[in-house]
Design a protein around this motif. Sequence first.
Motif, PDB file in Angstrom:
ATOM      1  N   LEU A 124       0.842  -1.080   0.035  1.00  0.00           N
ATOM      2  CA  LEU A 124       0.066  -0.073  -0.064  1.00  0.00           C
ATOM      3  C   LEU A 124       0.859   1.318  -0.044  1.00  0.00           C
ATOM      4  N   ARG A 125       2.027   1.158   0.752  1.00  0.00           N
ATOM      5  CA  ARG A 125       2.915   2.544   0.822  1.00  0.00           C
ATOM      6  C   ARG A 125       3.371   2.721  -0.487  1.00  0.00           C
ATOM      7  N   ARG A 126       3.883   1.479  -1.232  1.00  0.00           N
ATOM      8  CA  ARG A 126       4.449   1.679  -2.403  1.00  0.00           C
ATOM      9  C   ARG A 126       3.428   2.159  -3.646  1.00  0.00           C
ATOM     10  N   ASP A 127       2.438   1.625  -3.557  1.00  0.00           N
ATOM     11  CA  ASP A 127       1.216   2.160  -4.453  1.00  0.00           C
ATOM     12  C   ASP A 127       0.802   3.586  -4.071  1.00  0.00           C
ATOM     13  N   PHE A 128       0.798   3.968  -2.859  1.00  0.00           N
ATOM     14  CA  PHE A 128       0.435   5.402  -2.519  1.00  0.00           C
ATOM     15  C   PHE A 128       1.612   6.201  -3.252  1.00  0.00           C
ATOM     16  N   VAL A 129       2.734   5.847  -2.812  1.00  0.00           N
ATOM     17  CA  VAL A 129       3.904   6.791  -3.245  1.00  0.00           C
ATOM     18  C   VAL A 129       3.750   6.898  -4.884  1.00  0.00           C
ATOM     19  N   ALA A 130       3.598   5.815  -5.357  1.00  0.00           N
ATOM     20  CA  ALA A 130       3.545   5.840  -6.977  1.00  0.00           C
ATOM     21  C   ALA A 130       2.292   6.780  -7.585  1.00  0.00           C
ATOM     22  N   ASN A 131       0.846   6.625  -6.772  1.00  0.00           N
ATOM     23  CA  ASN A 131      -0.012   7.294  -7.124  1.00  0.00           C
ATOM     24  C   ASN A 131       0.216   8.882  -7.004  1.00  0.00           C
ATOM     25  N   LEU A 132       0.754   9.165  -5.718  1.00  0.00           N
ATOM     26  CA  LEU A 132       1.217  10.474  -5.160  1.00  0.00           C
ATOM     27  C   LEU A 132       2.188  11.161  -6.201  1.00  0.00           C
ATOM     28  N   SER A 133       2.920  10.416  -6.601  1.00  0.00           N
ATOM     29  CA  SER A 133       3.997  10.992  -7.514  1.00  0.00           C
ATOM     30  C   SER A 133       3.310  11.252  -8.805  1.00  0.00           C
ATOM     31  N   HIS A 134       2.500  10.487  -9.313  1.00  0.00           N
ATOM     32  CA  HIS A 134       1.598  10.527 -10.579  1.00  0.00           C
ATOM     33  C   HIS A 134       0.691  12.000 -10.417  1.00  0.00           C
ATOM     34  N   GLU A 135       0.084  11.866  -9.287  1.00  0.00           N
ATOM     35  CA  GLU A 135      -0.970  13.009  -8.941  1.00  0.00           C
ATOM     36  C   GLU A 135      -0.064  14.383  -8.975  1.00  0.00           C
ATOM     37  N   LEU A 136       1.159  14.277  -8.399  1.00  0.00           N
ATOM     38  CA  LEU A 136       1.842  15.604  -8.265  1.00  0.00           C
ATOM     39  C   LEU A 136       2.746  15.908  -9.682  1.00  0.00           C
ATOM     40  N   ARG A 137       2.971  14.937 -10.236  1.00  0.00           N
ATOM     41  CA  ARG A 137       3.696  14.977 -11.710  1.00  0.00           C
ATOM     42  C   ARG A 137       2.982  15.993 -12.647  1.00  0.00           C
ATOM     43  N   THR A 138       1.763  15.684 -12.773  1.00  0.00           N
ATOM     44  CA  THR A 138       0.887  16.124 -13.784  1.00  0.00           C
ATOM     45  C   THR A 138       0.625  17.689 -13.563  1.00  0.00           C
ATOM     46  N   PRO A 139       0.133  18.124 -12.507  1.00  0.00           N
ATOM     47  CA  PRO A 139       0.113  19.577 -12.223  1.00  0.00           C
ATOM     48  C   PRO A 139       1.288  20.304 -12.138  1.00  0.00           C
ATOM     49  N   MET A 140       2.460  19.734 -11.484  1.00  0.00           N
ATOM     50  CA  MET A 140       3.877  20.368 -11.798  1.00  0.00           C
ATOM     51  C   MET A 140       4.241  20.417 -13.177  1.00  0.00           C
ATOM     52  N   THR A 141       3.909  19.456 -14.126  1.00  0.00           N
ATOM     53  CA  THR A 141       4.464  19.467 -15.503  1.00  0.00           C
ATOM     54  C   THR A 141       3.764  20.565 -16.073  1.00  0.00           C
ATOM     55  N   VAL A 142       2.411  20.604 -15.858  1.00  0.00           N
ATOM     56  CA  VAL A 142       1.495  21.700 -16.443  1.00  0.00           C
ATOM     57  C   VAL A 142       2.238  23.219 -15.955  1.00  0.00           C
ATOM     58  N   VAL A 143       2.374  23.440 -14.862  1.00  0.00           N
ATOM     59  CA  VAL A 143       2.934  24.592 -14.330  1.00  0.00           C
ATOM     60  C   VAL A 143       4.109  24.820 -14.812  1.00  0.00           C
ATOM     61  N   SER A 144       5.034  23.975 -14.860  1.00  0.00           N
ATOM     62  CA  SER A 144       6.390  24.024 -15.384  1.00  0.00           C
ATOM     63  C   SER A 144       6.403  24.576 -16.666  1.00  0.00           C
ATOM     64  N   GLY A 145       5.626  23.932 -17.612  1.00  0.00           N
ATOM     65  CA  GLY A 145       5.557  24.058 -19.045  1.00  0.00           C
ATOM     66  C   GLY A 145       5.001  25.404 -19.361  1.00  0.00           C
ATOM     67  N   PHE A 146       3.766  25.786 -18.770  1.00  0.00           N
ATOM     68  CA  PHE A 146       3.254  26.873 -19.175  1.00  0.00           C
ATOM     69  C   PHE A 146       4.240  28.079 -18.670  1.00  0.00           C
ATOM     70  N   ALA A 147       4.576  27.881 -17.664  1.00  0.00           N
ATOM     71  CA  ALA A 147       5.792  28.879 -16.986  1.00  0.00           C
ATOM     72  C   ALA A 147       6.842  29.507 -17.882  1.00  0.00           C
ATOM     73  N   ASP A 148       7.383  28.280 -18.210  1.00  0.00           N
ATOM     74  CA  ASP A 148       8.502  28.192 -19.268  1.00  0.00           C
ATOM     75  C   ASP A 148       8.153  28.970 -20.547  1.00  0.00           C
ATOM     76  N   GLY A 149       6.638  28.528 -20.906  1.00  0.00           N
ATOM     77  CA  GLY A 149       6.430  29.151 -22.191  1.00  0.00           C
ATOM     78  C   GLY A 149       6.057  30.762 -22.111  1.00  0.00           C
ATOM     79  N   LEU A 150       5.730  31.169 -20.870  1.00  0.00           N
ATOM     80  CA  LEU A 150       5.221  32.616 -20.656  1.00  0.00           C
ATOM     81  C   LEU A 150       6.582  33.327 -20.574  1.00  0.00           C
ATOM     82  N   LEU A 151       7.740  32.606 -20.024  1.00  0.00           N
ATOM     83  CA  LEU A 151       9.271  33.256 -19.806  1.00  0.00           C
ATOM     84  C   LEU A 151       9.869  33.396 -21.063  1.00  0.00           C
TER      85      LEU A 151
END
Length: 480
Positions: free
Chosen positions: A253-280
């Motif tokens: 469960l811990r491993r699944d939780f870490v994997a799922n959490l990483s996935h959930e964090l990766r998507t918005p962080m990728t969006v934020v980073s990509g659009f921020a770089d595009g604006l800059l």
Amino acid sequence: MKNSIYFRIFIATALIVLLSFSLLGGLSTFLSYRRTMSDKRDMIVSTVEEMARYIVAQHLHHGVNLDDLELSMWLATVSNVTGFDLLVTDANGVVKSCSSRTMHNIGKIVPECILESARDGETCVARTTIGEIHTGRRQVSGTPLCMNVNGEMRTFGYVFVTCNLYVFQQEWRNFYSIFIIVALSVMIVTFIITFLLTKKQAEPINEMANAARHFAHGDFSVRINNYNREDKIGQLTKAFNAMADSLQSSEQLRRDFVANLSHELRTPMTVVSGFADGLLDGTISQENEKKYLEVISSETKRLSRLVQTMFDISTLQAKGQDSLSESSFDISEVVRLALLSVYGKVENKQLDVEAKLPDEKIMTHGNSDSITQVVFNLLDNAIKFSNPGGVIGVELWVRGPKAYVSVTNQGVTIAPDELPQIFERFHKADRARSADRDGVGLGLYIVKMILDNHNEDIFVTSKGGITKFIFSLTVCNDRG
């Protein structure tokens, strides 16, 4: 082997057995030796007294002299029976008769000190020599031979009984040697049996120690063989294997939780980073900047909600069941307040609400804030996945000692094989749920955790586009 548990247990058991045998063997040998020596002394004294009475009687009534051959033959017979050496002397200590068939002691003189001891009437046994008669130390007992002459007791001789200590000690050594051999044989057999039994008893414990070392390195796949035992060791191995299953499940469960959490964090962080770089770097045109800044803001808020939800989960996990169920509250009021809090969302999606709530108070055990969050999460979930213009159903009723709350919505049917998984962390059952950008997949997980902490149940059904959640609460005896 030296590092195994059963070897250390065997060594401890062997030392205890050895110490016990040594103490019991030594004590029994000492007491037996003392008892045998005491019996030997009593027998010597008894022989001296009986021989004195016999000789006096023979001398007075039959006129047998102290140097009579018949008396020597009688002494030899007694010696053969008792194993003692016998001497008869005259009043001056000169040997007149003896038990030796060679008669080599005839004419020899008993030392004055020994005669004096016998003359004083001391028939006790002493370890001493008898001058030239016996040069080695022997057990000696003597008594005077007396008769009444004109009303006066006169000593006309002495009788002595001696025992060779060396012969007796040699016999005792032979007996003690046999005892030692038997004791050692018993100890060896005991050690072998103890070793085998200890190894059998401690083998599961040794396996547990090895399994614990695997657990320390993160390997929870090791299990203990209980060898079909029903004793305490068997119960211990079953409990250990159950613990290992729980640890393995928790680790998964811990491993699944870490994997799922990483996935959930990766998507918005990728969006934020990509659009921020595009604006800059000017990739995104100025007329589209506001649009993409709104996306960045939305994803940032989503990250914030995820972090806050994780904090709420940690808080719930830290609370004990007692702290959650120590108070009571009106579940009817909780449901009404939760409906008011989602009124804006209901209006935005043009949904109808059908609420069937009793007018009287329904007092239930639990933490009102936690149950409020349960009802809010279920309503929010129902609104989120309802078809526009659909109906949200809320119902509260009491049956026996339990109160039940149901939340129903009209939307996409959840597949039967997905129903058992919807309370897992980050689980989203269908495409409609996967398209949800506002949620983080933890709402139902929090609901299940709160109700588990309250020792309550929650059920879900989904047929023909109608999905219904029902959870229970314990009604107070005094419903207020």
